[in-house]
Write a protein that holds these residues in place. Structure first.
Motif, PDB file in Angstrom:
ATOM      1  N   HIS A 320     -17.846  44.610  14.701  1.00 18.90           N
ATOM      2  CA  HIS A 320     -16.974  45.303  15.654  1.00 18.90           C
ATOM      3  C   HIS A 320     -16.128  44.328  16.463  1.00 18.90           C
ATOM      4  CE1 HIS A 320     -19.289  48.877  14.624  1.00 18.90           C
ATOM      5  NE2 HIS A 320     -18.325  49.563  15.189  1.00 18.90           N
ATOM      6  N   LEU A 321     -16.644  43.159  16.760  1.00 17.06           N
ATOM      7  CA  LEU A 321     -15.818  42.176  17.467  1.00 17.06           C
ATOM      8  C   LEU A 321     -14.705  41.657  16.559  1.00 17.06           C
ATOM      9  CD1 LEU A 321     -18.533  40.167  19.442  1.00 17.06           C
ATOM     10  CD2 LEU A 321     -17.059  42.017  20.260  1.00 17.06           C
ATOM     11  N   THR A 551     -22.493  50.141  23.901  1.00 14.96           N
ATOM     12  CA  THR A 551     -21.183  50.255  23.263  1.00 14.96           C
ATOM     13  C   THR A 551     -20.970  49.084  22.303  1.00 14.96           C
ATOM     14  OG1 THR A 551     -20.209  51.491  25.092  1.00 14.96           O
ATOM     15  CG2 THR A 551     -18.694  50.275  23.682  1.00 14.96           C
ATOM     16  N   LEU A 552     -20.479  49.385  21.108  1.00  9.01           N
ATOM     17  CA  LEU A 552     -20.190  48.361  20.107  1.00  9.01           C
ATOM     18  C   LEU A 552     -18.700  48.043  20.009  1.00  9.01           C
ATOM     19  CD1 LEU A 552     -22.491  49.639  17.204  1.00  9.01           C
ATOM     20  CD2 LEU A 552     -22.933  47.702  18.724  1.00  9.01           C
ATOM     21  N   THR A 553     -17.846  48.995  20.357  1.00 10.29           N
ATOM     22  CA  THR A 553     -16.399  48.871  20.163  1.00 10.29           C
ATOM     23  C   THR A 553     -15.743  48.336  21.433  1.00 10.29           C
ATOM     24  OG1 THR A 553     -16.504  50.816  18.737  1.00 10.29           O
ATOM     25  CG2 THR A 553     -14.316  50.104  19.457  1.00 10.29           C
ATOM     26  N   ALA A 584     -13.638  39.439  27.760  1.00  8.30           N
ATOM     27  CA  ALA A 584     -14.630  38.386  27.558  1.00  8.30           C
ATOM     28  C   ALA A 584     -15.020  38.250  26.084  1.00  8.30           C
ATOM     29  CB  ALA A 584     -15.864  38.674  28.409  1.00  8.30           C
ATOM     30  N   LYS A 585     -15.103  39.357  25.384  1.00  7.28           N
ATOM     31  CA  LYS A 585     -15.580  39.333  24.006  1.00  7.28           C
ATOM     32  C   LYS A 585     -14.470  39.107  22.980  1.00  7.28           C
ATOM     33  CE  LYS A 585     -19.395  42.558  25.010  1.00  7.28           C
ATOM     34  NZ  LYS A 585     -20.544  41.758  24.546  1.00  7.28           N
ATOM     35  N   ILE A 586     -13.270  39.644  23.264  1.00  5.54           N
ATOM     36  CA  ILE A 586     -12.201  39.626  22.264  1.00  5.54           C
ATOM     37  C   ILE A 586     -11.190  38.502  22.492  1.00  5.54           C
ATOM     38  CG2 ILE A 586     -10.343  40.980  21.201  1.00  5.54           C
ATOM     39  CD1 ILE A 586     -13.106  42.032  20.541  1.00  5.54           C
TER      40      ILE A 586
END
Length: 605
Positions: A320-321, A551-553, A584-586
């Motif tokens: 998902h990331l 949440t994964l998305t 932070a994640k993307i």
């Protein structure tokens, strides 16, 4: 598989094919014939050679069926397809609201006493046939299994795909197929059953850690299997399909030709476990012909498959990331396209252009195995068609002043993704922002849900609908479906739906996708994937076990459609926290203008 935009069925093709089917009905002495959407393996996606419903009627939805009589032809569809079917079938066919109208009731009203309806025993389950028989028999209407009549008139029926099966790496599966076979064998022993007949390809894929390329978008191996109470397995598949799996499968899994499957049933000693909701009816009748003791029970692979282990969840997070970064690049590109539309009268963007661009960004990851379903890119009024598929004939320009609904996903070795975002192209239509905000409030409510162990999807469905209900609005589809691990993007048994009584358990991945659709104007849907997990205890709470969703998305929401004044403080905080986590994640996976776009799109409300 990647997307194509060919028109696969046309309304004008239906009437002559219907006439031929009626001739065949008369020749074999039947009064009616049932044409299901599904195939032998009960999958949502089917091979081109199994698209019997679309070939006959022109209707290309992923669910539904037809009942053909000499004087009428009903196409049974649910609320998702009430708009789509209007343009896809000829007047010779009549759309029937299903399940409000049951097939049995329709047949009883249409057929006289003594009528006989035919069906293909490979395409219906024992449960379906029994239920239909129990309703029809008291009215003097019979059911009869017969060789498929649609296949008999389909002269240019496509050949099966030749691609072989392949092993799914244990690093993503988290467990060896020997461990899984031992687990299911223990279930059989505990139930006093000697073996189980498996006909769902995703169950076989999970059990043996194998995948295939037999149907579009879903990497399942079309096959059958028999597992005994010692863990030994027989895999039945077409010649050449399992040639690369010998080392992977090992000595405890025998590979046999698929044509030997029915004969092998005669060698089984009971009790033989069958799932009456999924096996073809012909399996049951064959075993009864051998007087074999049948034990009816759910496919034992279904729940273990639904409860993802830590390796599968870790793979889903990473998939998902990766996918989220690709979607963010696409949304940045789309914003630039929207600006060009506003500033350059000669600039064009079409729905096919949108689909092609998004697929390109996913391909650029160099990890994409294929799309997880055909991308829905509905501009303006097309967004109100829940499962819209753009073709060369339906393709239209994306215009300033309307909404664009994009629902898409990817298949990666480490996970299956599914995401929907609704985007404003320029100034949104009247009421669209208010409707979007209500849909968003429902999505947030489900994302934040904390609930006791033992609840099912039906217990949570109303959380996502309540903000719409307060305005007299609703949507005609479930709020969420299960999702597999490099398997089906629509995976049961878990769902978030009024109809779902499957208890939610840790490890179950679901979609969270409320929507609103205004026919002829626009459609709105917002979708993230979530995974069920055990919730941390709260100070002062009792010791009741509680669950929540992770949440994964992580992809920005459409800020131009959020009416901040409608939101509570808790909802605003959720959005800001979600956007901060998205950065932070993307952001580390982006650079340049795309990263700048992401940071701006995720700025606090």
């Amino acid at each position: 598989m990647y997307q194509n935009f060919a028109t696969t069925a046309r309304p004008e093709q239906g009437p002559p094919r219907l006439a031929k089917l009626r001739e065949r009905l008369e020749a074999v002495g039947l009064d009616g014939w049932i044409v299901p959407r599904g195939d032998t393996w009960r999958g949502e996606n089917v091979r081109a050679r199994d698209e019997r419903l679309a070939w006959l009627t022109g209707f290309t939805g992923s669910a539904g069926f037809a009942a053909i009589l000499q004087d009428r032809a009903g196409v049974f569809i649910d609320g998702r397809y009430k708009i789509q079917i209007k343009t896809q079938v000829a007047p010779d066919f009549t759309a029937v609201d299903w399940p409000a109208t049951k097939l049995a009731d329709w047949l009883i009203a249409a057929l006289p006493e003594g009528g006989t309806v035919g069906y293909d025993a490979w395409l219906h389950t024992p449960e379906e046939i029994r239920a239909l028989h129990d309703r029809l028999q008291p009215k003097g209407i019979g059911l009869k299994a017969h060789d498929n009549l649609v296949d008999a008139i389909w002269e240019d029926r496509p050949a099966p795909p030749p691609a072989p099966f392949f092993a799914w790496p244990e690093e993503f599966a988290g467990r060896s197929h020997a461990e899984k076979r031992a687990e299911i064998a223990a279930v059989l022993r505990e139930a006093g059953q000697k073996c189980v007949v498996l006909t769902l390809p995703d169950s076989i894929a999970w059990l043996l850690n194998i995948r295939g390329a037999d149907v579009p978008c879903t990497p399942v191996p079309l096959s059958f299997a028999i597992l005994d109470d010692t863990g030994r397995c027989e895999l039945f598949c077409p010649k050449g399909k399992a040639g690369e799996l010998r080392d992977h499968l090992g000595p405890d899994v025998d590979v046999l030709d698929i044509d030997a499957f029915l004969g092998a049933l005669g060698q089984l000693s009971g009790p033989v476990r069958l799932d009456p909701k999924s096996v073809p009816s012909i399996v049951e009748t064959t075993l009864k012909g051998w007087e074999t003791h049948i034990a009816e029970a759910e496919d034992p692979c279904i729940l273990p498959k639904a409860r993802k282990n830590e390796a599968e969840i870790a793979g889903a997070r990473e998939a998902h990331l990766r996918d989220g970064a690709a979607v963010c690049r696409f949304l940045h590109w789309l914003e630039e396209e929207a600006e060009s539309l506003a500033n350059d009268p000669g600039h064009r963007l079409t729905e096919i252009g949108v689909v092609t661009a998004l697929e390109g960004f996913r391909r650029d990851t160099n990890a994409l195995h294929g799309i997880s379903f055909e991308t829905i890119a509905g501009a303006g009024e097309h967004g109100a068609i829940t499962h819209y598929r753009v073709t060369e004939e339906t393709d239209r320009d994306v215009r300033t002043g309307e909404l664009l609904l994009v629902d898409s996903g990817g298949q990666y070795l480490d996970g299956t993704t599914d995401i929907t975002r609704t985007i404003a192209i320029g100034t949104p239509p009247e009421d669209a922002a208010e409707c979007y905000t209500r849909v968003l409030q429902g999505m947030i409510a489900l994302s934040r849900a904390r609930f006791p162990k033992g609840l099912a999807g039906r217990d949570l469905d109303a959380l996502a609908r309540f903000p719409l209900w307060t305005a007299g609005l609703d949507y005609d589809h479930g709020t969420g479906h299960g999702v597999g691990a490099f398997l089906s993007v629509h995976e049961g048994p878990q769902r978030i739906s009024r109809a779902s009584d499957t208890v939610l358990e840790p490890g179950m991945i679901l979609s969270n996708e409320p929507g609103y659709y205004r026919e002829g104007a626009f459609g709105i849907r917002i979708e993230n994937l979530i995974v069920t997990r055990t919730a941390a205890a709260l100070p002062g709470a009792d010791d009741r076990e509680m669950y929540e969703f992770e949440t994964l998305t992580y992809v920005p929401l459409e800020r131009r459609l959020i009416v901040a004044e409608m939101l509570s403080a808790v909802e605003r905080d959720w959005i800001d926290t979600y956007h901060a986590a998205t950065v932070a994640k993307i952001a580390p996976r982006l650079d340049g203008a795309a990263r700048e776009w992401l940071e701006a799109a995720c700025a606090p409300l």
